[in-house]
Design a protein around this motif. Structure first.
Motif, PDB file in Angstrom:
ATOM      1  N   GLU E  57      41.263  33.029  38.308  1.00 47.35           N
ATOM      2  CA  GLU E  57      42.099  34.508  37.464  1.00 47.35           C
ATOM      3  C   GLU E  57      42.511  35.580  38.067  1.00 47.35           C
ATOM      4  OE1 GLU E  57      44.119  32.554  35.546  1.00 47.35           O
ATOM      5  OE2 GLU E  57      43.202  30.832  36.010  1.00 47.35           O
ATOM      6  N   MET E  58      41.808  36.267  38.873  1.00 45.39           N
ATOM      7  CA  MET E  58      41.531  37.740  38.478  1.00 45.39           C
ATOM      8  C   MET E  58      43.067  37.650  39.540  1.00 45.39           C
ATOM      9  SD  MET E  58      38.670  40.567  39.669  1.00 45.39           S
ATOM     10  CE  MET E  58      38.219  40.194  38.644  1.00 45.39           C
ATOM     11  N   ILE E  59      43.457  37.071  40.264  1.00 42.22           N
ATOM     12  CA  ILE E  59      44.220  37.613  41.131  1.00 42.22           C
ATOM     13  C   ILE E  59      45.644  36.910  40.324  1.00 42.22           C
ATOM     14  CG2 ILE E  59      45.489  36.043  43.656  1.00 42.22           C
ATOM     15  CD1 ILE E  59      42.763  35.759  44.566  1.00 42.22           C
ATOM     16  N   THR E  60      45.446  35.594  39.720  1.00 41.26           N
ATOM     17  CA  THR E  60      46.580  34.849  39.250  1.00 41.26           C
ATOM     18  C   THR E  60      47.042  36.150  37.932  1.00 41.26           C
ATOM     19  OG1 THR E  60      45.819  33.061  39.153  1.00 41.26           O
ATOM     20  CG2 THR E  60      47.107  33.660  37.159  1.00 41.26           C
ATOM     21  N   THR E  62      46.887  39.190  37.726  1.00 38.88           N
ATOM     22  CA  THR E  62      46.985  40.624  38.446  1.00 38.88           C
ATOM     23  C   THR E  62      48.730  40.452  39.128  1.00 38.88           C
ATOM     24  OG1 THR E  62      44.989  40.956  39.230  1.00 38.88           O
ATOM     25  CG2 THR E  62      46.837  41.561  40.390  1.00 38.88           C
ATOM     26  N   SER E  63      48.565  39.484  39.128  1.00 38.89           N
ATOM     27  CA  SER E  63      50.355  38.670  39.909  1.00 38.89           C
ATOM     28  C   SER E  63      50.943  39.169  38.854  1.00 38.89           C
ATOM     29  CB  SER E  63      50.105  37.465  41.001  1.00 38.89           C
ATOM     30  OG  SER E  63      50.777  36.977  41.318  1.00 38.89           O
ATOM     31  N   LEU E  64      50.832  37.912  37.682  1.00 36.36           N
ATOM     32  CA  LEU E  64      51.284  38.479  36.904  1.00 36.36           C
ATOM     33  C   LEU E  64      52.030  39.414  36.154  1.00 36.36           C
ATOM     34  CD1 LEU E  64      50.122  34.935  35.353  1.00 36.36           C
ATOM     35  CD2 LEU E  64      52.050  34.963  35.864  1.00 36.36           C
ATOM     36  N   THR E  66      51.943  42.113  38.107  1.00 40.87           N
ATOM     37  CA  THR E  66      52.610  43.031  38.949  1.00 40.87           C
ATOM     38  C   THR E  66      54.204  42.559  38.474  1.00 40.87           C
ATOM     39  OG1 THR E  66      51.087  43.196  40.674  1.00 40.87           O
ATOM     40  CG2 THR E  66      53.126  43.413  41.191  1.00 40.87           C
ATOM     41  N   THR E  94      40.778  44.980  35.597  1.00 45.42           N
ATOM     42  CA  THR E  94      41.549  44.080  36.768  1.00 45.42           C
ATOM     43  C   THR E  94      42.974  44.307  36.802  1.00 45.42           C
ATOM     44  OG1 THR E  94      40.627  42.847  36.581  1.00 45.42           O
ATOM     45  CG2 THR E  94      42.425  42.589  37.307  1.00 45.42           C
ATOM     46  N   CYS E  98      45.603  48.455  39.214  1.00 46.60           N
ATOM     47  CA  CYS E  98      46.504  48.104  39.284  1.00 46.60           C
ATOM     48  C   CYS E  98      47.414  49.537  38.754  1.00 46.60           C
ATOM     49  CB  CYS E  98      47.406  47.402  38.202  1.00 46.60           C
ATOM     50  SG  CYS E  98      47.220  45.517  39.242  1.00 46.60           S
TER      51      CYS E  98
END
Lengths: 122, 122, 122, 122, 122, 122
Positions: E57-60, E62-64, E66, E94, E98
């Protein structure tokens, strides 16, 4: 003068040499695209009042830095920025100003494009 | 003066009212982020030499238009652009200049953000 | 220690060698930008509590993959990810996880950047 | 046939040679990613009704042009577009059509990718 | 269990309520898309080893953050992040991490999405 | 007929009603921008040979989905797609096709824009 002629005239002041290269590269695959850029970008947009060529190139290189992946066009417009009178320091400062808005990675890409363009220009 | 104080001083000249709103909005969830913007964006970047506030805001609104999806920040910086002395015509022209580089959709989004910001400013 | 010194200390743990290269590349064109990255990215952000270096690098490489066109920075931070203790498998898995959110093309670009970075690291 | 087998069958019609290269490039680092592309992109999406392969490749190359920074994937799908029956003229026209929506820089990147792909294909 | 069933099982742990809403919203227009997300995102990707749900979820998010313009999906995955055990502080951190990589505007958009999601969750 | 007249003629076939709204919205702030869209997008690009209006709208909505944050323009061009003869099913399928290339979030945004546009059109 029609728009294409106006475009050619403006382009000559901004970056005639790079324009030749793009014209050459496009002539066998998409010559119409070259005309569109002449008519719309250089014959219509750059010919408008209100902002001068230095301001217009500052806007152009900011937009190219921001969208990313346009390093080829960025190098052309860094040279064009020098041609219309922006200093190397102003170009670098334009890029540095973007850091809080787009982050360091895109700014670094632009700075390194500037480094190449400045070396070629010197 | 430390960087936060310099940032507050610059921000007061650029857009004090919007800054208050952002400070209020962030204070319960990410007050440190407000400090970072003060120190880095307004205390470091906007305080640098070489480009004046009018040029800096022109770069900022170009970058915000180009990345898309930042209409809230764009409205704040359109107001800031007016505050530091850009005219409505220059702001609109900055956006129109971007059309050949980013296409019409993002330009339209920025123009409509300007329309709202100008109405609020009048 | 001031923020720049804190940044240098953190950077030494994360990726000292790449930092030297960037410092060298920037010193004749934008040395201030190097200081900003040291102070803001490595002296302020990486020095904060709540997330450790492994989590921070995982976030960084996800953000670089997602924005695209930042393969140079991605290679640096893939090496940094290895330096702070992420395994090659975790790095690849981070990229694969992004596929439903950004699509395969950007994921492939990141995987191929990882392939180069892993080869250099071995 | 399971989805991977359907994917392989569709891929053979679309771009078998490029698929081999990607499979080779991924096999030591992320072989599962290759399976996902086979199952999801080529076994599920390309196998759906309603649009034919020519329309699907036209959509794919438009999306790759628009997001930028995906020139490698763009070259593969320009070849795939030729394989499923789009002409060089239709591919170039697809890219030119995007100019008012994404601006000239990304269109130029796609045209130059097409130029390389066409030369390799001839 | 087939992939759709695995997806439903994983989704129940991650964000059952939001999934119901999306299923409802898609059922008259693109029900297959719902199946694809279940099978590929939740049945394949989230079911893989190497990273746990908190890391995923941390990756998700971050991607959203960005890519921008995905605030609806960001709110869903901020709730999902809470569900799998990330704290409000970790989610905010998180996003703050960014800032040097994507700039403040996208970070502010994410922080304000978090503010809404946290209020709804409390 | 000059390019603006050709643009008006093409626009009448594609989406006359939406064009009126945009013309109205721009007339007090950037009427020239309206002319540029008429001349360049509808008078030059849409008037070219090689691709028909259905293919051109398919490309346009793909590009708008992919760049994100252009939901207003997407709704206009979904209506335009219906006007030139694309079916609701083909529009939805175009969006679904993009999932492996841009990920689910942007596809969902486009599907929900289509849902609104279809409701308004019915």
């Amino acid at each position: 003068m029609n728009k294409k002629e106006i475009g050619l005239k403006n382009l000559a002041k901004i970056d005639g040499a790079a324009a030749e290269d793009v014209f050459e590269a496009l002539k066998n695959i998409a010559p119409d695209l070259n005309d569109m850029m002449l008519e719309f970008a250089f014959g219509t947009i750059y010919d408008r009042k209100c902002l001068d060529f230095k301001q217009r190139e500052m806007i152009t290189i900011t937009s190219l830095l921001t969208q990313g992946g346009c390093e080829n066009q960025l190098r052309v417009h860094i040279q064009a920025s020098l041609n219309v009178g922006l200093t190397q320091e102003e170009i670098v400062e334009t890029f540095i100003h973007c850091a809080p808005y787009v982050g360091f990675p895109r700014v670094l890409n632009a700075i390194f494009a500037a480094k190449e363009a400045f070396k070629k220009a010197d």
